[in-house]
Design an enzyme around this catalytic site. Structure first.
Site, mmCIF file in Angstrom:
data_model
loop_
_atom_site.group_PDB
_atom_site.id
_atom_site.type_symbol
_atom_site.label_atom_id
_atom_site.label_comp_id
_atom_site.label_asym_id
_atom_site.label_seq_id
_atom_site.Cartn_x
_atom_site.Cartn_y
_atom_site.Cartn_z
ATOM 1 N N ARG A 151 34.332 34.278 33.845
ATOM 2 C CA ARG A 151 34.538 33.938 35.250
ATOM 3 C C ARG A 151 34.305 32.468 35.541
ATOM 4 O O ARG A 151 34.962 31.891 36.406
ATOM 5 C CB ARG A 151 33.640 34.810 36.137
ATOM 6 C CG ARG A 151 34.159 36.220 36.281
ATOM 7 C CD ARG A 151 33.290 37.080 37.175
ATOM 8 N NE ARG A 151 33.933 38.374 37.381
ATOM 9 C CZ ARG A 151 33.341 39.424 37.932
ATOM 10 N NH1 ARG A 151 32.073 39.323 38.332
ATOM 11 N NH2 ARG A 151 33.997 40.566 38.087
ATOM 12 N N LYS B 106 40.328 47.886 40.785
ATOM 13 C CA LYS B 106 39.173 48.201 39.950
ATOM 14 C C LYS B 106 37.994 48.677 40.783
ATOM 15 O O LYS B 106 37.290 49.623 40.399
ATOM 16 C CB LYS B 106 38.785 46.967 39.131
ATOM 17 C CG LYS B 106 37.693 47.211 38.104
ATOM 18 C CD LYS B 106 37.449 45.954 37.288
ATOM 19 C CE LYS B 106 36.609 46.248 36.056
ATOM 20 N NZ LYS B 106 35.244 46.676 36.377
ATOM 21 N N GLU C 190 27.528 38.438 40.593
ATOM 22 C CA GLU C 190 28.817 38.973 41.005
ATOM 23 C C GLU C 190 29.306 38.356 42.319
ATOM 24 O O GLU C 190 30.484 38.479 42.667
ATOM 25 C CB GLU C 190 28.743 40.486 41.139
ATOM 26 C CG GLU C 190 27.824 40.997 42.227
ATOM 27 C CD GLU C 190 27.551 42.484 42.087
ATOM 28 O OE1 GLU C 190 27.749 43.196 43.074
ATOM 29 O OE2 GLU C 190 27.152 42.929 40.990
ATOM 30 N N ARG D 3 37.502 40.168 41.081
ATOM 31 C CA ARG D 3 36.807 39.178 41.903
ATOM 32 C C ARG D 3 37.527 37.821 41.893
ATOM 33 O O ARG D 3 37.423 37.058 42.845
ATOM 34 C CB ARG D 3 35.365 39.036 41.459
ATOM 35 C CG ARG D 3 34.619 40.368 41.486
ATOM 36 C CD ARG D 3 33.291 40.292 42.177
ATOM 37 N NE ARG D 3 32.577 41.561 42.079
ATOM 38 C CZ ARG D 3 32.619 42.521 42.990
ATOM 39 N NH1 ARG D 3 33.373 42.375 44.074
ATOM 40 N NH2 ARG D 3 31.930 43.644 42.833
ATOM 41 N N GLN E 293 23.278 45.746 32.346
ATOM 42 C CA GLN E 293 23.782 47.109 32.141
ATOM 43 C C GLN E 293 23.232 47.744 30.875
ATOM 44 O O GLN E 293 23.155 48.974 30.783
ATOM 45 C CB GLN E 293 25.311 47.107 32.114
ATOM 46 C CG GLN E 293 25.935 46.842 33.468
ATOM 47 C CD GLN E 293 27.447 46.738 33.421
ATOM 48 O OE1 GLN E 293 28.059 46.767 32.342
ATOM 49 N NE2 GLN E 293 28.071 46.591 34.582
ATOM 50 N N GLY F 76 32.672 48.062 32.747
ATOM 51 C CA GLY F 76 31.454 47.809 31.987
ATOM 52 C C GLY F 76 30.436 48.913 32.148
ATOM 53 O O GLY F 76 29.727 49.260 31.200
ATOM 54 N N ARG G 4 34.029 42.560 25.564
ATOM 55 C CA ARG G 4 32.799 42.621 26.341
ATOM 56 C C ARG G 4 31.623 43.007 25.454
ATOM 57 O O ARG G 4 31.740 43.867 24.578
ATOM 58 C CB ARG G 4 32.944 43.583 27.524
ATOM 59 C CG ARG G 4 34.054 43.163 28.466
ATOM 60 C CD ARG G 4 34.026 43.922 29.772
ATOM 61 N NE ARG G 4 32.880 43.541 30.600
ATOM 62 C CZ ARG G 4 32.723 43.933 31.863
ATOM 63 N NH1 ARG G 4 33.637 44.693 32.436
ATOM 64 N NH2 ARG G 4 31.654 43.557 32.546
#
Length: 458
Positions: A361, A427, A330, A402, A188, A112, A140
């Site tokens: 997620r 990653k 996160e 994750r 972001q 990202g 995304r």
């Protein structure tokens, strides 16, 4: 793996199933994690825009940082490896070019930060720059970034889809000016614009209008990184930033350890019992992972920073909590693993934005816990976990690093957990399987800490 401490450990396959090891007793280990992905990719961008060469010491070497390095090299930036003193590989020496080179394609993979940060730079190229990504990441959100870049004068051809892939028709400079965005889907977008803003012809006046802005520590990280390079970002009001046009100072920068990547190791002490120390823990950090000391304490652990290390020691159990994680979304997958073994239900909210990460997620965590016999509920802006006895079986990573580390945590107390693709951890932490085994192979504990939570395993 670079460095000799874990060189005796077998290298995992790049992809494939991985049997998550079960803890045989309380843990006692000291772990050093590689550099922060978020800081590495921000500093790579700023070094590429700087007024001279600079060095990044102890950067992260992972899939995401490799994508950023390749992207910047594709745009003409010189990035060379140089022997470093850290455990995890070489330093990076960055030599900027101006203007950037066009007539090229950038593959963002699943990163990202590459999608949002390089999009902000592509207008500085002379010629077309095509941005694309791995098919699993084309979903995304990018519409906000495309609109904002158009508003500051960047010519973008997205075929009307408001998503990757798209073409930036670079003219070697970007006008800049005032732009209003709704960055509620990802901080972001704000960081990508702020990082590029000093090189805009007239700077940037950025205003966020919309729902709650997630991951504010990451925006603070961007502003602090800019300040270290002589760029002062004014904040006239909440959700508003002014960046003057000017030089980005060349500097040598040391990258902090990735505190979010440290989270599963620290949490392991709470599930298996014992204590885990992570070295190099900064006294001050804008990383969301810095909140772990407070969060893990609320959930029943003892967290102490001493001698540059953070040590987390298990308490008498794991406490259920209700937490607003909007500033640290996160960390959700790690905290969900802890909540699965808690003494009461837990609710994590303010995290609707993590649906737009490598996978949804929230949905993925609920799905995997339910598949293993757990009780979990999706909420509009969060997730609720009710502790239940869990069983072994496949834990799907959903192409998400994750999610994979969450499965490893569950496996500490649940025999028979198999993660379908441990390679997803590359990653941001390629060394994860080796570090995880090294943690389990640490010196035997003295038995003074709480025992593994076998009572929640059927």
């Amino acid at each position: 793996m670079t460095g000799d401490r874990y060189s005796h450990l077998p290298k995992p396959s790049a992809r494939g199933r991985w049997a998550a090891p079960t803890a045989e007793g309380p843990l006692r280990a000291t772990i050093t994690v590689p550099g922060s992905k978020s800081l590495t990719n921000r500093e790579l961008i700023l070094a590429a825009l700087a007024d001279g060469p600079g060095r990044l010491a102890s950067p992260l070497h992972s899939d995401d940082s490799a994508r950023m390095i390749t992207a910047l090299r594709t745009l003409g930036v010189g990035i060379d490896r140089s022997p470093g003193t850290g455990r995890y590989g070489d330093d990076l020496v960055v030599t900027p070019v101006w203007p950037l080179q066009g007539a090229t394609e950038v593959d963002c993979g699943q990163a990202g930060t590459v999608m949002r940060f390089v999009a902000g730079l592509a207008g500085f190229a002379r010629g077309d720059v095509t941005l694309t990504a791995h098919e699993s990441a084309l979903h995304r959100p990018m519409g906000t970034m495309i609109k904002a870049l158009r508003d500051v004068g960047v010519d973008i051809d997205d075929g009307g889809h408001w998503s990757l892939p798209f073409i930036v028709r670079g003219h070697g400079h970007v006008r800049g000016g005032e732009v209003v965005v709704d960055a509620s889907a990802s901080s972001q977008f704000v960081s990508g614009l702020l990082l590029a803003a000093p090189r805009f012809d007239v700077g940037l006046h950025l205003i966020h209008r919309g729902a709650r802005l997630p991951s504010m520590p990451h925006i603070d990280m961007t502003i602090e990184s800019l300040a270290h390079r002589g760029v002062h970002v004014e904040r006239p009001a909440p959700g508003e930033w002014v960046v003057p046009a000017g030089a980005v100072r060349a500097k040598d920068v040391a990258i902090e350890p990735d505190l979010s990547n440290a989270a599963p190791f620290l949490a392991a002490a709470m599930i298996a019992g014992g204590s885990i120390s992570v070295t190099g823990w900064p006294a001050h950090s804008t990383q969301p992972g810095a909140m772990l000391t407070e969060i893990l304490s609320l959930m029943g652990a003892r967290a102490v920073r001493r001698g540059g290390s953070l040590t987390v020691t298990a308490g008498n159990g794991i406490a259920g909590v209700d937490l607003d994680l909007s500033a640290a979304g996160e960390l959700t997958p790690t905290l969900v693993a802890l909540a699965a073994f808690a003494d009461a239900p837990s609710t994590f909210y303010g995290i609707g934005h993590i649906r737009g990460h490598e996978t949804d997620r929230i949905a993925a965590l609920v799905s995997e816990l339910r598949a293993r016999g757990g009780e979990a509920q999706e909420l509009p802006d969060g997730i609720r976990i009710v502790p239940r006895a869990l069983t072994g079986g496949t834990w799907r990573s959903h192409h998400d690093h994750r999610l994979a580390t969450t499965g490893a945590l569950i496996g500490l107390a649940v025999p028979g957990i198999e993660i379908d693709d441990i390679g997803t951890t590359a990653k941001t932490l390629p060394e994860f399987p080796e570090l995880w085994q090294a943690m389990l192979d640490g010196a035997p504990d003295d038995g003074a800490h709480s025992q593994p939570l076998h009572d929640l395993v059927s």
